[in-house]
Design an enzyme around this catalytic site. Sequence first.
Site, short mmCIF file in Angstrom:
data_model
loop_
_atom_site.label_atom_id
_atom_site.label_comp_id
_atom_site.label_asym_id
_atom_site.label_seq_id
_atom_site.Cartn_x
_atom_site.Cartn_y
_atom_site.Cartn_z
N LYS A 251 32.12 40.21 32.46
CA LYS A 251 31.17 39.63 33.41
C LYS A 251 29.74 40.03 33.04
O LYS A 251 29.47 41.20 32.77
CB LYS A 251 31.51 40.10 34.82
CG LYS A 251 30.77 39.38 35.94
CD LYS A 251 31.34 39.81 37.29
CE LYS A 251 30.71 39.06 38.44
NZ LYS A 251 31.33 39.43 39.75
N CYS B 205 32.93 34.74 38.47
CA CYS B 205 32.24 34.66 39.76
C CYS B 205 30.73 34.49 39.62
O CYS B 205 30.24 33.42 39.32
CB CYS B 205 32.61 35.86 40.62
SG CYS B 205 32.45 35.53 42.41
N GLU C 132 39.39 36.80 40.06
CA GLU C 132 38.67 37.99 39.57
C GLU C 132 39.38 39.26 40.04
O GLU C 132 39.79 39.38 41.20
CB GLU C 132 37.24 37.94 40.11
CG GLU C 132 36.38 39.12 39.75
CD GLU C 132 34.98 39.03 40.36
OE1 GLU C 132 34.11 39.81 39.97
OE2 GLU C 132 34.77 38.15 41.23
N ASP D 85 36.49 37.84 75.58
CA ASP D 85 36.58 38.56 74.30
C ASP D 85 37.99 39.09 74.06
O ASP D 85 38.56 38.91 72.98
CB ASP D 85 35.58 39.71 74.27
CG ASP D 85 34.15 39.24 74.39
OD1 ASP D 85 33.81 38.25 73.72
OD2 ASP D 85 33.38 39.84 75.15
#
Length: 549
Positions: free
Chosen positions: A114, A150, A41, A302
């Site tokens: 779409k 989609c 897309e 982290d």
Amino acid sequence: MKIALAQTNTTVGDLCGNTQKILSFAQRATASGAEVVVFPELTLTGYPPRDLLEKQSFLDGVEQHLEQLAAAAANLGVTLIVGTVTRRSEASGRPIYNTAAVVQGGRVVFRQHKMLLPSYDVFDETRYFEPAPRQFPLTLDGSLTALTICEDAWNDKQFWERRLYSRDPVAELAQSGARVLVSINASPYHMGKRALRREVFSAAARHSRIPIVYVNQVGGNDQLIFDGSSFAMNAEGDVIASAASFEEDLVLVDTETLTGDHHESYPDECDAAYQALVVGTRDYIRKCGFERVIIGLSGGIDSSLTAAIAVDAVGKENVLGVGMPGPYSSEHSVSDARDMARNLGIRFELIPIRDQYQAFLGVLQPLFNDGAVGVTEENLQSRLRGVTLMALSNKWGALVLTTGNKSELAVGYCTLYGDMCGGLAVISDVPKTLVYSLARVANQRHADAIPENVFVKPPSAELRPDQKDTDSLPEYDVLDQILRGFIENNESPQQIADSLNLPVTLVRDIVNKVDRNEYKRQQAAPGLKVTTKAFGIGRRFPIAQRFSE
């Protein structure tokens, strides 16, 4: 019909580069014997193009490059299905369609628009596009084909308990006698999404009784990561061809023999999430024009995970780790950071902030009026580290990667203009408990580069003597369950307390922290989405508001 699934990583707005990539994949597909090549897309524009779609010059360029692509592909003898946009001539409604353009013999011979336009989570397509009033099947290589974009294929009434739309384009097209469904997609990744997609399309194949070809975008664009994971299914919903996850790929499938290529992906979802962060980090850095990155290394879990991801994204030679011990930093914070940097093979510099901290206190003391030492002095240390990293960033043209995780950002356990300084928040959608799991994945890839002490020592910001995160927060395995219920599932404090058997006062305190710290998160660097609900583009709450639970 032999169809090639062209799983491409395009860059938003790079019309020339995207056109060349489409042509390159088309040439490869032709050499492999494909008769039709299917692209994702909005391949030509890159996804999501957002407000670029409001620029007439951009729309002019899109149409020009589509014509150039058609002309360049004229001699290949293959049909292309390319995601693009189409201007509308009508005076009312949105000015453009989201389109799948079919290119044959040097020209665009068919455009499917779409119909179902998502406007939830990270999607905002009703802002730009007009929904197609109708869709039509087309004939490809003598075979009647249903072509959808989609969301058009995500409204099966037999799959979803509650549908978002009244129409089902797949069912409508299947009733026309189509022998195959082709779906082009730009479907972002989150953990569990790959399995969900296959369930959705397997159900669609069984209900419509036709094979399905699903092609998805791959790569990172801003906060979104696309995993690719394209596939083809037979009419029973069984996978007959599959592309790799998180990399460009070209896969062939024969819709007559129902056979195709199978390329390896990441079966373990934790391993997949790690790779998603690598891809998102790599593409954000490169598509924004950077080459090198800087990370503040505290010796904690982290920053260690962020450093490992950065090495996989841009190479160890392009990663600089900076240790910045302050007045309350432990010896192991420096030694763990140094050891981890050495194990990863990255450059490590030590820049203590103790002298700067004392100098700032001396300047500010007359205004502080001998007030009690507290959060202000803690935040000052964090901000000195932010200033240091940003100075190096400006001097060397390197991007600072922030290291805060989702749990910290949720409850405001972070400092504006301090540890939040940077250009990309790599793990801002990774809960603390998941950080530890992903760090184990990093150690599998990097021969235990993160020292074991980093995994076992209690988490601490080390901004005051003997500080631990649990001084002001519950244990992370409890905190993360509360946050998941509130942020991802929209549960009330009472519902969360009941389901987890926790005091409602504790849960309410946590969710109020989440609400009160929205102002911080909206000033944070963009983060990479890997859960179902990420801060930023997918979660839009007001800052100045007085609703509380």
